[in-house]
Design a protein around this motif. Structure first.
Motif, PDB file in Angstrom:
ATOM      1  N   GLU A  14     -17.126  15.679  29.052  1.00 30.57           N
ATOM      2  CA  GLU A  14     -17.054  14.193  29.529  1.00 30.57           C
ATOM      3  C   GLU A  14     -16.680  13.990  30.937  1.00 30.57           C
ATOM      4  O   GLU A  14     -17.357  12.978  31.554  1.00 30.57           O
TER       5      GLU A  14
ATOM      6  N   ARG B 184     -15.107  20.157  25.662  1.00 29.98           N
ATOM      7  CA  ARG B 184     -15.208  18.591  25.546  1.00 29.98           C
ATOM      8  C   ARG B 184     -14.830  17.785  26.642  1.00 29.98           C
ATOM      9  O   ARG B 184     -15.643  16.849  27.240  1.00 29.98           O
TER      10      ARG B 184
ATOM     11  N   CYS C 201     -21.384  14.784  24.691  1.00 32.48           N
ATOM     12  CA  CYS C 201     -20.397  15.896  24.669  1.00 32.48           C
ATOM     13  C   CYS C 201     -19.823  16.013  23.321  1.00 32.48           C
ATOM     14  O   CYS C 201     -18.836  15.450  22.746  1.00 32.48           O
ATOM     15  N   ASP C 202     -20.643  16.636  22.591  1.00 28.85           N
ATOM     16  CA  ASP C 202     -20.421  16.974  21.012  1.00 28.85           C
ATOM     17  C   ASP C 202     -19.801  18.299  20.757  1.00 28.85           C
ATOM     18  O   ASP C 202     -20.141  19.351  21.460  1.00 28.85           O
ATOM     19  N   ARG C 203     -18.723  18.344  20.022  1.00 25.70           N
ATOM     20  CA  ARG C 203     -18.132  19.664  19.980  1.00 25.70           C
ATOM     21  C   ARG C 203     -18.405  20.360  18.535  1.00 25.70           C
ATOM     22  O   ARG C 203     -17.756  21.080  18.223  1.00 25.70           O
TER      23      ARG C 203
END
Length: 130
Positions: free
Chosen positions: A63, A59, A101-103
């Motif tokens: 980013e 992530r 930016c998805d985890r």
């Protein structure tokens, strides 16, 4: 008049359903009954922590890439405006990257791996909505 409003009212009634939050799933884990199984399950927890660290690193890199992308688009804008002899009125914040930016996917993979490891050690995993 009511005939024309009916489609609008139906659309408004359905709108909140499409925006409803997705319910989270809780994983209740019962430890294995014997000492060997519990030691195995402890190792699963260590692997899960390492997996979560990897997700955080991914992530962070995402980013950085997203911010770099936005900064590059801003620089292109500044150069274009200057070439045209115009004042730059936009800021880097106006050039947000088109990706998030998805985890979630990474965390979901970690959870699935932990569940498989846990049950492989003799424990049980029960899922329930939060």
């Amino acid at each position: 008049m009511m005939r024309r409003l009916r489609p609008v009212l139906v659309a408004l009634a359905l709108l909140p359903a499409g925006c409803a939050p997705v319910p989270e799933t809780v994983h209740d884990r019962a430890p294995p009954p014997d000492a060997r199984g519990r030691a195995c399950a402890a190792a699963c927890g260590t692997e899960a922590a390492a997996c979560a660290d990897t997700c955080r690193e991914e992530r962070f890199r995402c980013e950085l890439a997203r911010d770099r992308w936005a900064q590059d688009r801003y620089q292109e804008h500044v150069e274009r405006q200057r070439a045209l002899g115009q004042e730059v009125q936009r800021s880097p914040y106006d050039f947000e990257a088109p990706f998030r930016c998805d985890r979630t996917r990474c965390q979901d993979a970690c959870t699935a791996a932990l569940d498989a490891c846990w049950t492989g050690c003799g424990g049980t995993v029960t899922e329930r909505p939060r």
